[in-house]
Motif scaffolding. Structure first.
Motif, PDB file in Angstrom:
ATOM      1  N   CYS A 193      -1.268 -11.403  -2.722  1.00  0.00           N
ATOM      2  CA  CYS A 193       0.192 -11.462  -2.634  1.00  0.00           C
ATOM      3  C   CYS A 193       0.701 -11.795  -4.039  1.00  0.00           C
ATOM      4  O   CYS A 193       0.086 -12.593  -4.752  1.00  0.00           O
ATOM      5  CB  CYS A 193       0.621 -12.538  -1.646  1.00  0.00           C
ATOM      6  SG  CYS A 193       0.056 -12.192   0.025  1.00  0.00           S
ATOM      7  N   SER A 194       1.843 -11.206  -4.406  1.00  0.00           N
ATOM      8  CA  SER A 194       2.233 -11.291  -5.814  1.00  0.00           C
ATOM      9  C   SER A 194       2.638 -12.700  -6.251  1.00  0.00           C
ATOM     10  O   SER A 194       2.714 -12.982  -7.433  1.00  0.00           O
ATOM     11  CB  SER A 194       3.390 -10.317  -6.097  1.00  0.00           C
ATOM     12  OG  SER A 194       4.543 -10.722  -5.400  1.00  0.00           O
ATOM     13  N   SER A 302      12.194  -6.285   4.285  1.00  0.00           N
ATOM     14  CA  SER A 302      11.081  -5.369   3.989  1.00  0.00           C
ATOM     15  C   SER A 302      10.890  -5.152   2.495  1.00  0.00           C
ATOM     16  O   SER A 302       9.753  -5.034   2.017  1.00  0.00           O
ATOM     17  CB  SER A 302      11.303  -4.023   4.690  1.00  0.00           C
ATOM     18  OG  SER A 302      11.281  -4.230   6.087  1.00  0.00           O
ATOM     19  N   GLN A 303      12.007  -5.104   1.748  1.00  0.00           N
ATOM     20  CA  GLN A 303      11.840  -4.868   0.300  1.00  0.00           C
ATOM     21  C   GLN A 303      11.253  -6.094  -0.399  1.00  0.00           C
ATOM     22  O   GLN A 303      10.453  -5.967  -1.324  1.00  0.00           O
ATOM     23  CB  GLN A 303      13.177  -4.483  -0.315  1.00  0.00           C
ATOM     24  CG  GLN A 303      13.538  -3.053   0.057  1.00  0.00           C
ATOM     25  CD  GLN A 303      14.809  -2.583  -0.605  1.00  0.00           C
ATOM     26  OE1 GLN A 303      15.610  -3.391  -1.069  1.00  0.00           O
ATOM     27  NE2 GLN A 303      15.011  -1.284  -0.619  1.00  0.00           N
ATOM     28  N   LEU A 305       9.263  -8.166   1.043  1.00  0.00           N
ATOM     29  CA  LEU A 305       7.845  -8.156   1.434  1.00  0.00           C
ATOM     30  C   LEU A 305       7.041  -7.214   0.539  1.00  0.00           C
ATOM     31  O   LEU A 305       5.923  -7.519   0.139  1.00  0.00           O
ATOM     32  CB  LEU A 305       7.700  -7.740   2.903  1.00  0.00           C
ATOM     33  CG  LEU A 305       8.111  -8.812   3.921  1.00  0.00           C
ATOM     34  CD1 LEU A 305       8.187  -8.217   5.329  1.00  0.00           C
ATOM     35  CD2 LEU A 305       7.151  -9.993   3.904  1.00  0.00           C
ATOM     36  N   GLN A 306       7.656  -6.087   0.220  1.00  0.00           N
ATOM     37  CA  GLN A 306       6.965  -5.131  -0.654  1.00  0.00           C
ATOM     38  C   GLN A 306       6.756  -5.751  -2.038  1.00  0.00           C
ATOM     39  O   GLN A 306       5.672  -5.657  -2.619  1.00  0.00           O
ATOM     40  CB  GLN A 306       7.799  -3.859  -0.760  1.00  0.00           C
ATOM     41  CG  GLN A 306       7.010  -2.678  -1.218  1.00  0.00           C
ATOM     42  CD  GLN A 306       7.852  -1.408  -1.221  1.00  0.00           C
ATOM     43  OE1 GLN A 306       9.082  -1.449  -1.110  1.00  0.00           O
ATOM     44  NE2 GLN A 306       7.198  -0.289  -1.361  1.00  0.00           N
ATOM     45  N   ALA A 307       7.806  -6.390  -2.548  1.00  0.00           N
ATOM     46  CA  ALA A 307       7.671  -7.030  -3.869  1.00  0.00           C
ATOM     47  C   ALA A 307       6.656  -8.171  -3.829  1.00  0.00           C
ATOM     48  O   ALA A 307       6.033  -8.500  -4.840  1.00  0.00           O
ATOM     49  CB  ALA A 307       9.031  -7.547  -4.333  1.00  0.00           C
ATOM     50  N   ASN A 309       4.003  -7.944  -2.278  1.00  0.00           N
ATOM     51  CA  ASN A 309       2.719  -7.271  -2.015  1.00  0.00           C
ATOM     52  C   ASN A 309       2.142  -7.673  -0.668  1.00  0.00           C
ATOM     53  O   ASN A 309       0.919  -7.776  -0.501  1.00  0.00           O
ATOM     54  CB  ASN A 309       1.701  -7.544  -3.130  1.00  0.00           C
ATOM     55  CG  ASN A 309       0.549  -6.544  -3.104  1.00  0.00           C
ATOM     56  OD1 ASN A 309       0.746  -5.392  -2.719  1.00  0.00           O
ATOM     57  ND2 ASN A 309      -0.636  -6.980  -3.480  1.00  0.00           N
ATOM     58  N   ARG A 310       3.028  -7.911   0.291  1.00  0.00           N
ATOM     59  CA  ARG A 310       2.593  -8.209   1.661  1.00  0.00           C
ATOM     60  C   ARG A 310       2.483  -6.863   2.393  1.00  0.00           C
ATOM     61  O   ARG A 310       3.412  -6.060   2.356  1.00  0.00           O
ATOM     62  CB  ARG A 310       3.609  -9.091   2.382  1.00  0.00           C
ATOM     63  CG  ARG A 310       3.911 -10.408   1.672  1.00  0.00           C
ATOM     64  CD  ARG A 310       2.910 -11.464   1.934  1.00  0.00           C
ATOM     65  NE  ARG A 310       2.910 -11.939   3.307  1.00  0.00           N
ATOM     66  CZ  ARG A 310       1.959 -12.725   3.798  1.00  0.00           C
ATOM     67  NH1 ARG A 310       0.931 -13.087   3.046  1.00  0.00           N
ATOM     68  NH2 ARG A 310       2.021 -13.155   5.042  1.00  0.00           N
ATOM     69  N   PRO A 311       1.366  -6.595   3.062  1.00  0.00           N
ATOM     70  CA  PRO A 311       1.118  -5.247   3.586  1.00  0.00           C
ATOM     71  C   PRO A 311       1.745  -4.957   4.944  1.00  0.00           C
ATOM     72  O   PRO A 311       1.090  -4.457   5.854  1.00  0.00           O
ATOM     73  CB  PRO A 311      -0.416  -5.196   3.665  1.00  0.00           C
ATOM     74  CG  PRO A 311      -0.814  -6.613   3.888  1.00  0.00           C
ATOM     75  CD  PRO A 311       0.211  -7.480   3.229  1.00  0.00           C
ATOM     76  N   TYR A 312       3.013  -5.315   5.127  1.00  0.00           N
ATOM     77  CA  TYR A 312       3.723  -5.012   6.381  1.00  0.00           C
ATOM     78  C   TYR A 312       5.213  -5.081   6.083  1.00  0.00           C
ATOM     79  O   TYR A 312       5.629  -5.564   5.017  1.00  0.00           O
ATOM     80  CB  TYR A 312       3.358  -6.025   7.487  1.00  0.00           C
ATOM     81  CG  TYR A 312       3.617  -7.451   7.082  1.00  0.00           C
ATOM     82  CD1 TYR A 312       4.836  -8.077   7.332  1.00  0.00           C
ATOM     83  CD2 TYR A 312       2.655  -8.190   6.388  1.00  0.00           C
ATOM     84  CE1 TYR A 312       5.085  -9.377   6.929  1.00  0.00           C
ATOM     85  CE2 TYR A 312       2.886  -9.482   5.975  1.00  0.00           C
ATOM     86  CZ  TYR A 312       4.105 -10.072   6.257  1.00  0.00           C
ATOM     87  OH  TYR A 312       4.359 -11.356   5.839  1.00  0.00           O
ATOM     88  N   ASP A 313       6.015  -4.579   7.024  1.00  0.00           N
ATOM     89  CA  ASP A 313       7.468  -4.696   6.860  1.00  0.00           C
ATOM     90  C   ASP A 313       8.073  -5.421   8.067  1.00  0.00           C
ATOM     91  O   ASP A 313       7.340  -5.865   8.966  1.00  0.00           O
ATOM     92  CB  ASP A 313       8.107  -3.310   6.639  1.00  0.00           C
ATOM     93  CG  ASP A 313       7.866  -2.367   7.815  1.00  0.00           C
ATOM     94  OD1 ASP A 313       7.424  -2.844   8.886  1.00  0.00           O
ATOM     95  OD2 ASP A 313       8.115  -1.157   7.662  1.00  0.00           O
TER      96      ASP A 313
END
Ligand code: SF4
Length: 470
Positions: A193-194, A302-303, A305-307, A309-313
Motif C-alpha cells: 500500500c502506498s 475509489s480514487q 483507494l487507487q492512490a 494502491n489498495r486492490p479494490y474499490d
C-alpha cells in the motif's frame, strides 16, 4: 494492518495512545536499589508498541528470557534488562518508540535497554540513531533477541549460572489470568500500500506450518485460554506457497476450532480481497469461529483507494460486506480508516462517511495520515492540513460511534454468549466479549472468569453494553 491496544498483562506493557499512559513510576525507579546481585536471577521487563503481531512477538521473546532463567518483572519496576518492541506504523508511533527508549534509559541508567521491532528497522533504513538503546536487534531477528543479548552481554550468562532458579510459581507468570491468546500464523506483507512502511520492514512472506500452530494452540488451551485471536501481518496470505504445509486459512481456522478446550477462534484482521467464499463458508458453518470480521477499509473513495494502491474499490468493499452479512449470522464488521490521505478532498472524505453509514461498522479505528519515509505516498503533493485531518477525524469518529451504537442496539434484549475475561479495574464489574465483539459488563463472581456465559443484554453502555448472566 491495524495497530491497537490490548489488556496489560502483569509483565508486559502495551503502549497505547500516549507514553504518559505507560505509567512509568519514577518513584520505583528511584527508590529501588538496582545492583548486580549473584544471589538473585537477573530481571527482565518488556514493552510493546503497535499491533497484535508485535504483542504476540513480545510474548515469545519474553518466554525465551523466562525459560533461560530470567525473572520477569513488571515493566514499571526496576529491571536489569528492558526489551522494547517498537512500531513504525505512524510518525507518532516512531516518536513514542524513541521516547520510551530514552525515558527508560534515563530512569534506569544501570539497566540494559534493548530495542527491536519495526522502528528499529526503520531507524536503520533512515540512518537514525537512538543512542540510549544499548542494543538494537534487527526486526527479522527479533525472536532471537535473547541470543543477541547474551552475546553482547556474556556476564549475564555467568550470572544466570550462579543464580538460583526463579520460583516455579512465576512461570509462566506472563500468561496467568488471560482468557484470550493471540496466535501469530504468518509474517510478511507484499501488498505495498502506498502509505505503508511495513512491507519494507517485514518483506519476507512466511506461513507457520499447521502442525506447529496446532501444537501451540494445544499448549494455550492447556494453560486455560479459551479464545484464540489469529494474527499476522497479512493473514489472508496464509497457505502452502508460503510454508503452511498445505493448509489454507479456512482449513487452519477449522482445525484450530477442534483443539480441545478452545471455545472460540477470532480472526484479528483480513484484507478485503482475501475474504474468499471458502472463508465465508467456514465462518457461516462453524459456530466456534467468531461472528466478527475486521476488514480494513482505509478509504471509502475509489480514487483514493487507487492512490493508496489498495486492490479494490468502493463497490467491491460494499458487495463483500453485503455478502458476508448475508452468509454469517450476527456478523460484526469492524475496520480501520485513514483520514487525510494526500489525495483525499472533501468529496472523497464524504464517500468514506457514506460507506460507514452503509456498512454499519460495529467498531472502527481511525488513523490520521502521516507520511512514512520511503513510501510512494510520502512524495505526493497537496497534503491535507493537520487541522483538516483533525476535523475529519472527529467527524468520522462521531459517525462511527453512532454506527457502533446502532449495532449494539440491535442486541438489547437478546441472549448472547460472553467469554468473561476478568474484572474491570474500576467498579469491580466483570467484563468480556461476545462472539460478535460487543464488550459486555456484568455482575457475578470470579468463578465465571474464563467461561462462556449466556448473558441477557440489558442496555447500552459506553463502548459496549451491560448484561446479566442468565
Ligand atoms: S502494505 Fe497494506 S496490506 Fe500490507 S501491512 Fe501495510 S497496510 Fe497492511
Amino acid at each position: 494492518m491495524k495497530s491497537e491496544t490490548a489488556l496489560i498483562s502483569p509483565s508486559t506493557l502495551t503502549i497505547s495512545s500516549s507514553i504518559e499512559s505507560a505509567q512509568l513510576r519514577n518513584e520505583s525507579a528511584s527508590t529501588e536499589s538496582h545492583v548486580f546481585n549473584e544471589m538473585r536471577p537477573p530481571t527482565a521487563a518488556f514493552a510493546t508498541l503497535g499491533c497484535k503481531v508485535n504483542q504476540y512477538e513480545t510474548q515469545r521473546i519474553l518466554e525465551r528470557f523466562e525459560e533461560r532463567g530470567f525473572r520477569i518483572t513488571e515493566f514499571n519496576r526496576v529491571a536489569d534488562v528492558y526489551v522494547i518492541n517498537t512500531c513504525s506504523v505512524t510518525q507518532a508511533a516512531e516518536r513514542k518508540s524513541r521516547q520510551l527508549v530514552r525515558r527508560l534509559s534515563n530512569q534506569n541508567p544501570d539497566a540494559v535497554v534493548v530495542m527491536t521491532g519495526c522502528y528499529a528497522e526503520m531507524a536503520r533504513i533512515k540512518s537514525e540513531t537512538v543512542e540510549e538503546a544499548a542494543l538494537i536487534v534487527p526486526n527479522p531477528d527479533k525472536l532471537s533477541t535473547l541470543n543477541h543479548f547474551l552475546q553482547a552481554y556474556p556476564q549475564f550468562e555467568e550470572w544466570l549460572k550462579k543464580a538460583p532458579a526463579p520460583p516455579t510459581h512465576l512461570q509462566p507468570r506472563s500468561r496467568h489470568g488471560r482468557t484470550r491468546a493471540t496466535l501469530k500464523i504468518q509474517d510478511g506483507c507484499n501488498v505495498y500500500c502506498s502509505f505503508c512502511s511495513i512491507p519494507y520492514t517485514r518483506s519476507q512472506m512466511r506461513s507457520r506450518p499447521l502442525d506447529e500452530l496446532l501444537n501451540e494452540a494445544r499448549q494455550l488451551a492447556d494453560q486455560g485460554f479459551r479464545e484464540l485471536v489469529i494474527t499476522g501481518v497479512l493473514v489472508g496470505s496464509y497457505g502452502e506457497a508460503t510454508g503452511s504445509g498445505g493448509a489454507d486459512l479456512a482449513e487452519l481456522l477449522a482445525a484450530l476450532t477442534h483443539v480441545p478446550g478452545i471455545e472460540r477462534v477470532r480472526l484479528s484482521s483480513i484484507e478485503p480481497t482475501q475474504v474468499t467464499p471458502s472463508l465465508l463458508n467456514a465462518f457461516a458453518e462453524n459456530p466456534k469461529l467468531c461472528s466478527h470480521l475486521h476488514i480494513p477499509l482505509q478509504s471509502g473513495d475509489s480514487q483514493v483507494l487507487q492512490a493508496m494502491n489498495r486492490p479494490y474499490d468502493q463497490d467491491f468493499y460494499l458487495n463483500l460486506c453485503e455478502t458476508a452479512y448475508r452468509r454469517i449470522p450476527d456478523l460484526a464488521v469492524t475496520t480501520d480508516i485513514i483520514v487525510g490521505f494526500p489525495t483525499e478532498d472533501r468529496a472523497a472524505f464524504e464517500q468514506t462517511l457514506q460507506v460507514v453509514d452503509t456498512v454499519g461498522f460495529a467498531r472502527a479505528h481511525i488513523f490520521r495520515y502521516s507520511p512514512r519515509p520511503g513510501t510512494p505516498a510520502s512524495g505526493f503533493a497537496n497534503p491535507v492540513s493537520e487541522a483538516e485531518k483533525e476535523a475529519r477525524s472527529q467527524e468520522l469518529s462521531e459517525r462511527c460511534r453512532l454506527s457502533q451504537q446502532r449495532f449494539i442496539g440491535r442486541y438489547i434484549g437478546a441472549k448472547l454468549g460472553v467469554l468473561v475475561e476478568g474484572k474491570e479495574a474500576a467498579g469491580g464489574l466483570l467484563a468480556g466479549y461476545t462472539s460478535n465483539y460487543i464488550r459486555v459488563q456484568l455482575t457475578g463472581g470470579s468463578h465465571l472468569i474464563g467461561a462462556v456465559c449466556p448473558v441477557h443484554i440489558i442496555e447500552p453502555a459506553a463502548d459496549g453494553a451491560i448484561g446479566e448472566v442468565e
